[in-house]
Design an enzyme around this catalytic site. Sequence first.
Site, PDB file in Angstrom:
ATOM      1  N   ARG A 104      42.795  36.225  45.695  1.00  0.00           N
ATOM      2  CA  ARG A 104      43.029  36.831  44.372  1.00  0.00           C
ATOM      3  C   ARG A 104      44.428  36.423  43.931  1.00  0.00           C
ATOM      4  O   ARG A 104      45.403  36.855  44.527  1.00  0.00           O
ATOM      5  CB  ARG A 104      42.917  38.362  44.513  1.00  0.00           C
ATOM      6  CG  ARG A 104      42.805  39.114  43.223  1.00  0.00           C
ATOM      7  CD  ARG A 104      42.978  40.620  43.453  1.00  0.00           C
ATOM      8  NE  ARG A 104      44.381  40.965  43.582  1.00  0.00           N
ATOM      9  CZ  ARG A 104      44.839  42.099  44.128  1.00  0.00           C
ATOM     10  NH1 ARG A 104      44.021  42.998  44.619  1.00  0.00           N
ATOM     11  NH2 ARG A 104      46.139  42.319  44.212  1.00  0.00           N
TER      12      ARG A 104
ATOM     13  N   HIS B 293      45.622  43.227  41.074  1.00  0.00           N
ATOM     14  CA  HIS B 293      44.245  43.722  40.966  1.00  0.00           C
ATOM     15  C   HIS B 293      43.771  43.703  39.508  1.00  0.00           C
ATOM     16  O   HIS B 293      42.674  43.248  39.200  1.00  0.00           O
ATOM     17  CB  HIS B 293      44.144  45.134  41.541  1.00  0.00           C
ATOM     18  CG  HIS B 293      42.815  45.771  41.320  1.00  0.00           C
ATOM     19  ND1 HIS B 293      41.696  45.393  42.028  1.00  0.00           N
ATOM     20  CD2 HIS B 293      42.410  46.735  40.461  1.00  0.00           C
ATOM     21  CE1 HIS B 293      40.649  46.110  41.606  1.00  0.00           C
ATOM     22  NE2 HIS B 293      41.061  46.923  40.667  1.00  0.00           N
TER      23      HIS B 293
ATOM     24  N   TYR C 253      52.876  45.277  46.618  1.00  0.00           N
ATOM     25  CA  TYR C 253      52.489  45.444  48.023  1.00  0.00           C
ATOM     26  C   TYR C 253      52.332  44.099  48.730  1.00  0.00           C
ATOM     27  O   TYR C 253      52.120  44.041  49.934  1.00  0.00           O
ATOM     28  CB  TYR C 253      51.197  46.278  48.129  1.00  0.00           C
ATOM     29  CG  TYR C 253      50.142  45.856  47.122  1.00  0.00           C
ATOM     30  CD1 TYR C 253      49.307  44.774  47.371  1.00  0.00           C
ATOM     31  CD2 TYR C 253      50.017  46.516  45.890  1.00  0.00           C
ATOM     32  CE1 TYR C 253      48.380  44.359  46.438  1.00  0.00           C
ATOM     33  CE2 TYR C 253      49.081  46.106  44.944  1.00  0.00           C
ATOM     34  CZ  TYR C 253      48.269  45.030  45.227  1.00  0.00           C
ATOM     35  OH  TYR C 253      47.364  44.617  44.296  1.00  0.00           O
TER      36      TYR C 253
END
Length: 326
Positions: A245, A249, A257
């Site tokens: 990815r 998100h 993170y």
Amino acid sequence: MFDLQNTDLTKEDLKQMFYSMLLGRRLDERLWLLNRSGQLPFVISCQGQEATQIGMAFALKEGDISAPYYRDLAFITHLGITPLETMMSAFAKEGDTSSGGKQMPSHFSKKSLGIMTQGSCVATQILHAVGASLAFKMDGKNQVAIATLGEGSSNQGDFHEGLNFAGVHQLPFICVIENNDYAISVHSSLQYAAKKLSDRAIGYGITGVQVDGNNPIAVYEVVKAARERAIRGEGATLIEAMTTRLTPHSSDDDDQYRTEDERANNKEKDCLLLFKNFLITKDILTEKLIEEMETNIKSIIDDATNQAKAAKYPEISECLTHVYGG
Ligand SMILES: Cc1ncc(C[n+]2csc(CCOP(=O)(O)OP(=O)(O)O)c2C)c(N)n1
Ligand SMILES: [Mg+2]
């Protein structure tokens, strides 16, 4: 990593694969620009997963049913949801073919393309697609249903129930896990203890395959083989495609993170660049041809953006049409 010896894909197919990956990427990037300039409320990306998505799209045939998940922009664009329809959805305009401007973006669906409607609860689409594959089997049709999801979502009960049922009834069903190592901020080491998610297939009595999701040719080959097994009556397949990815998100996530190093390394795993370099080395693509593709894609996306911006919002009286509540 790319193998041209064991594939029936032609040079034209490979060019088309690259074009579809590029279109997905550029469309996704435009959505982010519109979001960051305050024009769109929300984006969730396909960036980094285009190779998996275009590999599987190439292996499907007309009449197959798909139940994609929110990251599958490149997949559904290749199947035929147009950039204009995507923009209509992103701007919540009446011309959105998925929901008439009511649903969140990336809840893709279009009946004429066999793309099932989807909800926001992850993994529910597995059950819907397994149901479609049961219908194909009962009707004696030579078609398959395919569902996709993230690796985090594969820990939901719906996944287990769907695959178990598909195994028991030997259904023409394909499940593709797009494993990008994260469920929002949660790393895969905290999501599951199995070495490979494809090994879960053993427990359902179906075929399981792990594949390099950065390689559209390899993904095409495993999905094509799964489709052929399904049509021969040999049941379902679970495919785990290892992807990356490249974005946070969603547009509401800040990605802190992941370390700087991890994010930098991810860029080296960019499937679009890897595939582009390979095709250039093989003289299948040239910089000139890529320039032409970029120009063509930019004009398609500019037109889609402008038309969607100028389009009508749905009538207020339509607010509750097709909305059900308890
Ligand atoms: C049943 C359910 N639980 C939680 C959520 C909130 N949620 C949306 S996406 C997501 C992460 C899913 O991660 P993964 O399946 O790995 O897919 P990815 O986004 O990484 O592609 C979560 C927890 C949801 N939509 N549905
Ligand atoms: Mg994930």
